[in-house]
Write a protein that holds these residues in place. Structure first.
Motif, PDB file in Angstrom:
ATOM      1  N   GLN A 219      32.949  45.041 -57.225  1.00  9.10           N
ATOM      2  CA  GLN A 219      32.688  43.589 -57.168  1.00  9.10           C
ATOM      3  C   GLN A 219      31.246  43.374 -56.725  1.00  9.10           C
ATOM      4  O   GLN A 219      30.498  44.277 -55.972  1.00  9.10           O
ATOM      5  N   GLY A 220      30.662  42.305 -57.251  1.00  5.95           N
ATOM      6  CA  GLY A 220      29.428  41.726 -56.350  1.00  5.95           C
ATOM      7  C   GLY A 220      29.803  41.231 -54.943  1.00  5.95           C
ATOM      8  O   GLY A 220      30.994  41.397 -54.619  1.00  5.95           O
ATOM      9  N   GLY A 221      28.958  40.759 -54.195  1.00  3.63           N
ATOM     10  CA  GLY A 221      29.125  40.207 -52.811  1.00  3.63           C
ATOM     11  C   GLY A 221      28.926  38.842 -52.803  1.00  3.63           C
ATOM     12  O   GLY A 221      27.918  38.040 -53.732  1.00  3.63           O
ATOM     13  N   VAL A 222      29.226  37.960 -51.714  1.00  2.45           N
ATOM     14  CA  VAL A 222      28.768  36.741 -51.361  1.00  2.45           C
ATOM     15  C   VAL A 222      28.348  36.678 -49.975  1.00  2.45           C
ATOM     16  O   VAL A 222      29.198  37.106 -49.131  1.00  2.45           O
ATOM     17  N   ILE A 223      27.598  35.904 -49.543  1.00  3.15           N
ATOM     18  CA  ILE A 223      27.258  35.768 -48.145  1.00  3.15           C
ATOM     19  C   ILE A 223      26.720  33.995 -48.146  1.00  3.15           C
ATOM     20  O   ILE A 223      26.065  33.603 -49.202  1.00  3.15           O
ATOM     21  N   THR A 224      27.311  33.365 -47.352  1.00  2.00           N
ATOM     22  CA  THR A 224      26.720  32.204 -47.017  1.00  2.00           C
ATOM     23  C   THR A 224      26.007  31.924 -45.859  1.00  2.00           C
ATOM     24  O   THR A 224      25.716  32.648 -44.926  1.00  2.00           O
ATOM     25  N   GLY A 225      25.009  30.998 -46.014  1.00  2.00           N
ATOM     26  CA  GLY A 225      24.100  30.693 -44.691  1.00  2.00           C
ATOM     27  C   GLY A 225      23.508  29.278 -44.377  1.00  2.00           C
ATOM     28  O   GLY A 225      23.678  28.719 -45.513  1.00  2.00           O
ATOM     29  N   TRP A 226      23.049  29.178 -43.327  1.00  2.00           N
ATOM     30  CA  TRP A 226      22.385  27.910 -43.163  1.00  2.00           C
ATOM     31  C   TRP A 226      20.944  28.056 -42.799  1.00  2.00           C
ATOM     32  O   TRP A 226      20.554  28.829 -41.972  1.00  2.00           O
TER      33      TRP A 226
ATOM     34  N   ASP B 159      33.697  29.177 -38.434  1.00  2.00           N
ATOM     35  CA  ASP B 159      32.360  29.382 -38.457  1.00  2.00           C
ATOM     36  C   ASP B 159      31.515  28.351 -39.396  1.00  2.00           C
ATOM     37  O   ASP B 159      30.269  28.719 -39.251  1.00  2.00           O
ATOM     38  N   ARG B 160      32.176  28.037 -40.425  1.00  2.00           N
ATOM     39  CA  ARG B 160      31.497  27.182 -41.419  1.00  2.00           C
ATOM     40  C   ARG B 160      30.642  28.637 -42.246  1.00  2.00           C
ATOM     41  O   ARG B 160      29.510  28.263 -42.351  1.00  2.00           O
ATOM     42  N   GLY B 161      31.353  29.759 -42.483  1.00  2.00           N
ATOM     43  CA  GLY B 161      30.472  30.585 -43.014  1.00  2.00           C
ATOM     44  C   GLY B 161      31.375  31.819 -43.487  1.00  2.00           C
ATOM     45  O   GLY B 161      32.584  31.918 -42.841  1.00  2.00           O
ATOM     46  N   GLU B 162      30.873  32.706 -44.380  1.00  2.00           N
ATOM     47  CA  GLU B 162      31.835  33.682 -44.822  1.00  2.00           C
ATOM     48  C   GLU B 162      30.534  34.869 -45.278  1.00  2.00           C
ATOM     49  O   GLU B 162      29.818  34.574 -45.646  1.00  2.00           O
ATOM     50  N   ILE B 163      31.381  35.795 -45.299  1.00  2.00           N
ATOM     51  CA  ILE B 163      30.809  37.225 -45.960  1.00  2.00           C
ATOM     52  C   ILE B 163      31.857  38.009 -46.759  1.00  2.00           C
ATOM     53  O   ILE B 163      32.722  38.037 -46.305  1.00  2.00           O
ATOM     54  N   PHE B 164      31.483  37.983 -48.027  1.00  2.00           N
ATOM     55  CA  PHE B 164      32.223  39.079 -48.746  1.00  2.00           C
ATOM     56  C   PHE B 164      31.233  40.254 -49.253  1.00  2.00           C
ATOM     57  O   PHE B 164      30.509  39.922 -50.089  1.00  2.00           O
ATOM     58  N   PRO B 165      31.350  41.473 -48.542  1.00  2.00           N
ATOM     59  CA  PRO B 165      30.406  42.553 -49.096  1.00  2.00           C
ATOM     60  C   PRO B 165      30.683  42.881 -50.302  1.00  2.00           C
ATOM     61  O   PRO B 165      31.637  42.782 -50.943  1.00  2.00           O
TER      62      PRO B 165
END
Length: 419
Positions: A186-193, A323-329
């Motif tokens: 899979q690819g990954g996803v990261i959210t940020g502010w 946290d209003r945020g997530e990481i999927f490496p």
């Protein structure tokens, strides 16, 4: 896998259905989450009857992870295996659109219906049932077998990361999330502010003077420059980045949510932009976040206001709820890794046709294993278009075949010496 063992799966398919029915009856929807203690106790009781040693701990209140461990007879020299699945399910919303009760397993023709049958309690039921048959048939494993049922995957809560932080490790991790029984990375996803914040606060009546002197600025107006720069970076990535199995332009930066300003009587002194960044399997989320930061800093370096009021960044989080945020490496799959070759062979032995090694269109917890240096792959029953859907369904025959594949793969892998 012996013919006798394969026949057992067919003969006892009603037992598999009942197990799945039990799992579906726990409404572990996330959000709101904080509702998995009872299902984890059910699974722990099930595994303990099969001589697994279990550990449960709260990742969040009333949301425990569970790891069941069956030690192999020669753990030091034979391959170990993690089978990982999440036991939270997507929210149902207005159940009036469903033709069946979401939390009661319903059989219609060749399909089973209920929230989570495809994503992914069906796969968890298969793994538990396979462990039971191996135990009852006295099929010994020389390497360790772990079954991990984790929380929070639906809302970016790092239940699997918590297992890794506790030291759970193996020679291979199989994430049994829905892949239509294809082997996926899979690819990954990261959210940020990204935050634009002024050190000065001005009354709205000062705007004309500020326009004349250039001493102040609206954070909302300044954020438009940031958004334009993010779009430019997204276009640049579409031209310069690529990865097999993904079409060009899959690396995206979505400006998802914007918050800013106090009141009409103020010049906006703060504006926050919530972004979602998708990246390729060979990219690390930390490096991707740094790339975005450096690009934005460069894009505003000639703006004197930003020199006095630098951009602020917050990345990721262990929970979209908290946290209003997530990481999927991301997770790369090495097609030549022995476990992948053996999984292909196990699939063929059951299905009498080959499966593909490709890339998921979505993200799962597999990336946490890759990030920890544990070889991993996604392989499970269920189609992506069924995940989160109204009247979520899966074919019973798919669950039966997947169980047979697990019964082929588990003893084959765990009875091979470590390389």
């Amino acid at each position: 896998m012996s013919t006798a063992l394969a026949n057992l799966v067919d003969e006892r398919k009603d037992e598999l259905k009942q197990l799945l029915s039990d799992l579906i009856s726990f409404p572990t929807v996330s959000p709101p989450a904080r509702n998995t203690s009872e299902i984890q106790k059910y699974i722990a009781d099930y595994l303990e009857k099969l001589d697994f040693q279990t550990e449960r701990w709260d990742v969040f209140p009333n949301d425990p992870n569970l790891v069941g461990m069956k030690k192999g007879t020669q753990s030091d020299t034979y391959n170990s295996l993690i089978i990982n699945g999440h036991i939270d399910v997507a929210e149902v919303g207005d159940a009036s659109g469903w033709s069946v009760p979401p939390f009661s397993l319903t059989e219609k023709g060749k399909h089973l219906y209920g929230r989570g049958v495809s994503d992914m309690k069906g796969a968890v039921a298969c793994a538990l049932f396979a462990a039971k048959l191996l135990h009852e048939e006295g099929i010994a494993l020389k390497g360790d077998l772990q079954l991990q049922t984790v929380i929070g995957e639906e809302v970016g809560e790092a239940g699997t990361l918590s297992c890794i932080e506790k030291g759970y490790d193996a020679d291979f991790a199989l994430v049994v999330d829905g892949s239509n029984r294809e082997i996926h990375g899979q690819g990954g996803v990261i959210t940020g502010w990204v935050t634009v914040k002024s050190k000065q606060v001005y009354h709205d009546a000062m705007r004309a003077e500020l326009n004349e002197t250039g001493e102040g600025a609206s954070a909302i107006e300044k954020m438009t420059k940031v958004i334009d720069s993010l779009r430019a970076l997204e276009k640049e990535w579409a031209k310069t980045k690529e990865y097999p199995g993904f079409k060009k332009g899959t690396t995206t930066i979505n400006p998802a949510v914007i918050e800013g300003g106090r009141h009409p009587a103020f010049v906006a002194d703060e504006c926050r932009l919530w972004i979602t960044v998708h990246f390729y399997p060979n990219e690390d989320y930390r490096e991707v976040a740094n790339e975005v930061e450096e690009y934005l800093k460069q894009s505003v370096k000639d703006d004197s206001w930003f020199q006095e009021n630098p951009l602020l960044f917050e990345w990721g989080g262990k929970s979209m709820i908290e946290d209003r945020g997530e990481i999927f490496p991301s997770a790369e799959v090495d097609p030549e890794y022995p476990a992948i070759k053996l999984l292909e062979q196990s699939h063929y032995a059951v299905e009498q046709e080959t499966t593909s090694v490709s890339m998921s269109k979505t993200v799962t917890d597999a990336g946490w294993f890759d990030d920890a240096g544990i070889p991993t792959a996604i392989y499970g029953p269920g189609k992506l278009n069924e995940a989160h859907s109204v009247d979520e369904k899966i074919e019973l025959e798919e669950l039966i075949r997947f169980t047979k594949t697990l019964l082929t793969f588990i003893p084959a892998w765990c009875n091979v010496t470590k390389q």
